[in-house]
Write an enzyme that holds these catalytic residues in place. Sequence first.
Site, mmCIF file in Angstrom:
data_model
loop_
_atom_site.group_PDB
_atom_site.id
_atom_site.type_symbol
_atom_site.label_atom_id
_atom_site.label_comp_id
_atom_site.label_asym_id
_atom_site.label_seq_id
_atom_site.Cartn_x
_atom_site.Cartn_y
_atom_site.Cartn_z
ATOM 1 N N LYS A 22 -0.941 92.657 13.125
ATOM 2 C CA LYS A 22 -0.856 93.372 14.409
ATOM 3 C C LYS A 22 -1.837 92.791 15.438
ATOM 4 C CE LYS A 22 -1.839 97.495 12.740
ATOM 5 N NZ LYS A 22 -2.071 97.170 11.327
ATOM 6 N N ARG A 97 -1.121 106.374 14.712
ATOM 7 C CA ARG A 97 -1.158 106.249 13.255
ATOM 8 C C ARG A 97 -0.784 107.563 12.565
ATOM 9 N NH1 ARG A 97 -5.157 101.738 13.205
ATOM 10 N NH2 ARG A 97 -5.487 100.992 11.088
ATOM 11 N N ARG A 136 -10.224 87.748 5.448
ATOM 12 C CA ARG A 136 -10.193 87.377 6.870
ATOM 13 C C ARG A 136 -11.550 87.480 7.570
ATOM 14 N NH1 ARG A 136 -6.302 92.152 9.437
ATOM 15 N NH2 ARG A 136 -7.808 93.833 9.184
ATOM 16 N N ARG A 169 -17.260 89.208 9.759
ATOM 17 C CA ARG A 169 -16.265 89.876 8.920
ATOM 18 C C ARG A 169 -16.391 91.369 9.137
ATOM 19 N NH1 ARG A 169 -14.335 86.447 4.527
ATOM 20 N NH2 ARG A 169 -15.407 84.468 4.811
ATOM 21 N N ARG A 181 -6.790 101.885 2.945
ATOM 22 C CA ARG A 181 -6.133 101.805 4.266
ATOM 23 C C ARG A 181 -4.612 101.698 4.114
ATOM 24 N NH1 ARG A 181 -9.396 96.922 6.320
ATOM 25 N NH2 ARG A 181 -8.075 96.995 8.164
HETATM 26 P P1 AMP Z 1 -7.784 98.708 12.545
HETATM 27 O O1 AMP Z 1 -8.711 97.812 13.290
HETATM 28 O O2 AMP Z 1 -6.569 99.083 13.329
HETATM 29 O O3 AMP Z 1 -7.441 98.171 11.176
HETATM 30 O O4 AMP Z 1 -8.589 100.078 12.295
HETATM 31 C C1 AMP Z 1 -9.771 100.103 11.532
HETATM 32 C C2 AMP Z 1 -10.095 101.530 11.154
HETATM 33 O O5 AMP Z 1 -10.302 102.305 12.338
HETATM 34 C C3 AMP Z 1 -8.988 102.255 10.404
HETATM 35 O O6 AMP Z 1 -9.018 101.992 9.002
HETATM 36 C C4 AMP Z 1 -9.318 103.705 10.744
HETATM 37 O O7 AMP Z 1 -10.417 104.170 9.989
HETATM 38 C C5 AMP Z 1 -9.767 103.610 12.193
HETATM 39 N N1 AMP Z 1 -8.632 103.741 13.133
HETATM 40 C C6 AMP Z 1 -8.154 102.802 13.992
HETATM 41 N N2 AMP Z 1 -7.145 103.270 14.720
HETATM 42 C C7 AMP Z 1 -6.948 104.546 14.310
HETATM 43 C C8 AMP Z 1 -6.023 105.562 14.665
HETATM 44 N N3 AMP Z 1 -5.082 105.351 15.599
HETATM 45 N N4 AMP Z 1 -6.138 106.770 14.048
HETATM 46 C C9 AMP Z 1 -7.075 107.003 13.104
HETATM 47 N N5 AMP Z 1 -7.976 106.077 12.708
HETATM 48 C C10 AMP Z 1 -7.915 104.862 13.303
#
Ligand code: AMP
Length: 227
Positions: A22, A97, A136, A169, A181
Amino acid sequence: MDAQATTKPAVLILLGPPGAGKGTQARMLEQRFGLIQLSTGDLLRAAVAAGTPAGLAAKAVMEAGGLVSDEIVLAILKDRMAQPDVKAGVILDGFPRTAGQAAALDGLLAEAGQGVTAAISLEVDDAAMIARVAGRFTCADCGEGYHDEFKLPVEAGTCDKCGGTAFKRRADDTAETARARLEAYHAQTAPLIAHYRGLGVLETVDAMDSIAAVASELGSIVTRVSA
Ligand code: AMP
């Protein structure tokens, strides 16, 4: 830039589990179409780094691979959506989400007489996602993404894009947290695919393909839905 001919700013959603690409694809779409990448993960990491109340509340949940509360995420997202640059159109990366976030987004857009232009589901194989996430890293200067196994810098230790030599990281990019996740994705986010199919805006892409092939397919979708 292809999307500037559109009458209404595009609202694109990238759906997919951690590691689906993404962030990488959103960055490429941003450059190609002049859209704004809006990553709630990036916004939350910035809040954690800045030590804001929202960041302090989110930190432990993020480290465990859980989902931050809708209340915190929506407050952060609304703030960002209120800034003038998003008028160019946005690519939502990692948002919504949950069903609550999707409903809030629908409401926010409806107030502006708008809807989601397209929700694009990046379809991937779960097992491969753990390996993708666990290896990554990114350039600390420009954010270009790399991987221990799949995409090392051409010259070891130097960013291909900006020549930077510092890399970072994410604290949550471990195999264990990636599993949590992934579970959160299946339990709370994957059901949104049906929501967007119901609204008639769902698109699906095979995201096991190369970064370039996925980018090309996404580009075709964005061109088509923005027309
Ligand atoms: P990401 O960078 O999108 O992988 O997000 C990293 C972490 O941020 C996720 O594992 C969640 O803990 C939190 N997070 C990011 N976006 C959301 C969202 N829309 N709703 C809830 N938690 C989020």
